[in-house]
Design a protein around this motif. Structure first.
Motif, mmCIF file in Angstrom:
data_model
loop_
_atom_site.group_PDB
_atom_site.id
_atom_site.type_symbol
_atom_site.label_atom_id
_atom_site.label_comp_id
_atom_site.label_asym_id
_atom_site.label_seq_id
_atom_site.Cartn_x
_atom_site.Cartn_y
_atom_site.Cartn_z
ATOM 1 N N PHE A 64 -26.584 -1.290 9.045
ATOM 2 C CA PHE A 64 -27.233 -1.987 7.925
ATOM 3 C C PHE A 64 -28.113 -1.039 7.138
ATOM 4 C CE2 PHE A 64 -30.372 -2.054 11.237
ATOM 5 C CZ PHE A 64 -31.620 -2.146 10.623
ATOM 6 N N ASP A 65 -28.501 -1.503 5.946
ATOM 7 C CA ASP A 65 -29.452 -0.771 5.096
ATOM 8 C C ASP A 65 -30.823 -1.425 5.198
ATOM 9 O OD1 ASP A 65 -27.530 1.001 4.157
ATOM 10 O OD2 ASP A 65 -27.068 -0.185 2.368
ATOM 11 N N TYR A 66 -31.853 -0.605 5.342
ATOM 12 C CA TYR A 66 -33.227 -1.120 5.370
ATOM 13 C C TYR A 66 -33.592 -1.759 4.024
ATOM 14 C CZ TYR A 66 -33.660 2.111 9.373
ATOM 15 O OH TYR A 66 -33.483 2.782 10.558
ATOM 16 N N SER A 67 -34.614 -2.602 4.046
ATOM 17 C CA SER A 67 -35.080 -3.268 2.831
ATOM 18 C C SER A 67 -35.320 -2.271 1.697
ATOM 19 C CB SER A 67 -36.389 -4.017 3.099
ATOM 20 O OG SER A 67 -36.181 -5.126 3.924
ATOM 21 N N GLY A 68 -34.785 -2.602 0.518
ATOM 22 C CA GLY A 68 -35.023 -1.797 -0.674
ATOM 23 C C GLY A 68 -34.242 -0.503 -0.729
ATOM 24 N N LEU A 69 -33.423 -0.229 0.276
ATOM 25 C CA LEU A 69 -32.641 1.008 0.326
ATOM 26 C C LEU A 69 -31.159 0.665 0.399
ATOM 27 C CD1 LEU A 69 -34.828 3.043 2.857
ATOM 28 C CD2 LEU A 69 -34.903 3.119 0.352
ATOM 29 N N GLY A 70 -30.323 1.591 -0.072
ATOM 30 C CA GLY A 70 -28.896 1.327 -0.067
ATOM 31 C C GLY A 70 -28.572 0.089 -0.875
ATOM 32 N N ARG A 71 -27.901 -0.869 -0.241
ATOM 33 C CA ARG A 71 -27.516 -2.103 -0.919
ATOM 34 C C ARG A 71 -28.427 -3.285 -0.583
ATOM 35 N NH1 ARG A 71 -23.062 -2.739 -3.820
ATOM 36 N NH2 ARG A 71 -21.707 -0.942 -4.094
ATOM 37 N N SER A 72 -29.494 -3.028 0.149
ATOM 38 C CA SER A 72 -30.440 -4.095 0.474
ATOM 39 C C SER A 72 -31.511 -4.206 -0.606
ATOM 40 C CB SER A 72 -31.096 -3.838 1.831
ATOM 41 O OG SER A 72 -30.153 -3.944 2.883
ATOM 42 N N THR A 73 -32.026 -5.404 -0.784
ATOM 43 C CA THR A 73 -33.098 -5.627 -1.754
ATOM 44 C C THR A 73 -34.434 -5.737 -1.026
ATOM 45 O OG1 THR A 73 -32.954 -8.049 -1.705
ATOM 46 C CG2 THR A 73 -31.474 -6.877 -3.209
ATOM 47 N N GLY A 74 -35.508 -5.843 -1.792
ATOM 48 C CA GLY A 74 -36.840 -5.960 -1.215
ATOM 49 C C GLY A 74 -37.635 -4.689 -1.431
ATOM 50 N N GLU A 75 -38.811 -4.654 -0.849
ATOM 51 C CA GLU A 75 -39.697 -3.504 -1.010
ATOM 52 C C GLU A 75 -39.308 -2.406 -0.027
ATOM 53 O OE1 GLU A 75 -44.503 -2.426 -0.921
ATOM 54 O OE2 GLU A 75 -43.809 -4.506 -0.726
ATOM 55 N N SER A 77 -39.702 1.010 2.193
ATOM 56 C CA SER A 77 -40.777 1.649 2.941
ATOM 57 C C SER A 77 -40.175 2.420 4.103
ATOM 58 C CB SER A 77 -41.751 0.592 3.477
ATOM 59 O OG SER A 77 -42.691 1.173 4.369
ATOM 60 N N TYR A 78 -40.851 3.494 4.518
ATOM 61 C CA TYR A 78 -40.485 4.160 5.757
ATOM 62 C C TYR A 78 -41.544 3.961 6.836
ATOM 63 C CZ TYR A 78 -36.085 6.325 4.483
ATOM 64 O OH TYR A 78 -34.768 6.522 4.155
ATOM 65 N N ALA A 198 -41.749 12.007 -0.677
ATOM 66 C CA ALA A 198 -43.163 11.662 -0.850
ATOM 67 C C ALA A 198 -43.704 10.883 0.345
ATOM 68 C CB ALA A 198 -43.355 10.852 -2.123
ATOM 69 N N GLN A 199 -42.823 10.242 1.112
ATOM 70 C CA GLN A 199 -43.254 9.485 2.293
ATOM 71 C C GLN A 199 -43.414 10.377 3.519
ATOM 72 O OE1 GLN A 199 -43.615 6.287 1.125
ATOM 73 N NE2 GLN A 199 -42.660 7.219 -0.681
ATOM 74 N N LEU A 200 -42.890 11.605 3.449
ATOM 75 C CA LEU A 200 -42.725 12.416 4.646
ATOM 76 C C LEU A 200 -43.948 13.244 5.008
ATOM 77 C CD1 LEU A 200 -40.597 13.195 6.774
ATOM 78 C CD2 LEU A 200 -39.853 15.034 5.239
ATOM 79 N N GLY A 201 -44.671 13.720 4.022
ATOM 80 C CA GLY A 201 -45.753 14.663 4.305
ATOM 81 C C GLY A 201 -45.267 16.094 4.147
ATOM 82 N N ASP A 202 -46.197 17.039 4.266
ATOM 83 C CA ASP A 202 -45.886 18.433 3.944
ATOM 84 C C ASP A 202 -45.330 19.247 5.103
ATOM 85 O OD1 ASP A 202 -46.725 18.103 1.316
ATOM 86 O OD2 ASP A 202 -48.816 18.515 1.827
ATOM 87 N N GLY A 203 -45.549 18.786 6.331
ATOM 88 C CA GLY A 203 -45.091 19.594 7.451
ATOM 89 C C GLY A 203 -45.183 18.845 8.765
ATOM 90 N N PRO A 204 -44.850 19.502 9.871
ATOM 91 C CA PRO A 204 -44.828 18.847 11.185
ATOM 92 C C PRO A 204 -46.173 18.249 11.571
ATOM 93 C CG PRO A 204 -43.756 20.990 11.271
ATOM 94 C CD PRO A 204 -44.414 20.903 9.927
#
Length: 284
Positions: A64-75, A77-78, A198-204
């Motif tokens: 499946f696709d998470y909300s708001g990603l791929g073919r899913s709707t909604g907000e 978020s990671y 932008a959700q990931l951060g700059d490094g480990p």
């Protein structure tokens, strides 16, 4: 892909859940196995040979696709807790009952949260190239964060999910790349790399997943847990699971050689057979 691929030819379906639409595909027959996908992944990020092999091993597989990603709707978020919410609500909406729950990368983090929040719907936990909760003995590499923030070509794909220094790993990467780039009419749109980065951060980070309650569940659960990992995962080093192996009573660890953050891409048949052996040997 050939016309014989069950997973590649499975239609995309939709279910309304809490004011949003979740897109999913279900194929095969047998014990229900639901898979939570990786960072920047969609339903189409699962190698169809891996999925087809799971079907051949006797599973009914749902992606499946998470909300708001791929073919899913909604907000979109990671936040792993929100990905876990998607997972729980999808299992409930599809009336899957008690499932074998799998998760790759951040999907594995979400799957661990599902186990902690709704253990009654999880019969087995199958984690692929993910991280445990708590402090880590080894962090990921800066390379992952650099590659995860840009549009990726084949060489990036090799560096992310395979072992670039291995000829056999590179050959497997080429085969998987060709399968994953095959076109289907209802393909899920790619996750925008600018937003995801932008959700990931700059490094480990250490810890990546600072949820002590989830670690406590892993230390006390009776649910069997399998981790399929790689000997050189630039995102989530497998060494962190080995460091916990004497503390997690139901943990099984399988590590593939000369491989990276996508061991099931490199070893699709072997990975499916390891999962099946894990499930069947412990009972469904």
């Amino acid at each position: 892909m050939t016309e014989q691929s069950v997973s590649f030819n499975a239609p995309t379906q939709y279910v309304e859940v809490s004011g949003r639409t979740l897109a999913y595909r279900t194929f095969g027959h047998g014990a229900p196995l639901l898979l939570c996908v990786r960072f920047r992944g969609t339903m189409d990020s699962w190698d169809p040979v891996f999925l087809d092999n799971l079907v051949q091993q006797g599973f009914q597989v749902t992606v499946f696709d998470y909300s708001g990603l791929g073919r899913s709707t909604g907000e979109r978020s990671y936040n792993p807790a929100l990905l876990a919410k998607d997972t729980i609500e999808l299992i409930t909406a599809l009336k899957l009952g008690k499932v074998i729950l799998g998760g790759w990368s951040i999907g594995g983090v979400a799957a661990q949260i599902v186990l902690a929040q709704a253990p009654q719907i999880v019969s087995h936990l199958v984690l692929i190239a993910t991280t445990p909760p708590g402090m880590l003995v080894k962090t990921g590499e800066q390379l992952f964060y650099d590659l995860a923030k840009r549009e990726n070509d084949f060489e990036d794909f090799v560096s992310l999910f395979f072992e670039p220094s291995s000829d056999s790993s590179r050959a497997a990467a080429e085969h998987s790349w060709n399968r994953l780039t095959a076109k289907r009419e209802d393909a899920s749109p790619e996750v925008p790399h600018e937003w995801a980065g932008a959700q990931l951060g700059d490094g480990p980070k250490n810890p990546i997943f600072p949820v002590d309650a989830v670690l406590h569940v892993l230390k006390t659960t009776s649910v069997p847990v399998l981790h399929l990992g790689a000997d050189h995962d630039i995102a989530f080093p497998v060494e962190n699971w080995y460091a916990l192996s004497d503390q997690l009573p139901t943990l099984h660890i399988v590590t593939f050689p000369s491989s990276g953050h996508g061991p099931q891409l490199q070893y699709p048949s072997a990975a499916a057979k390891h999962i099946a052996a894990f499930i069947h040997s412990l009972g469904e």
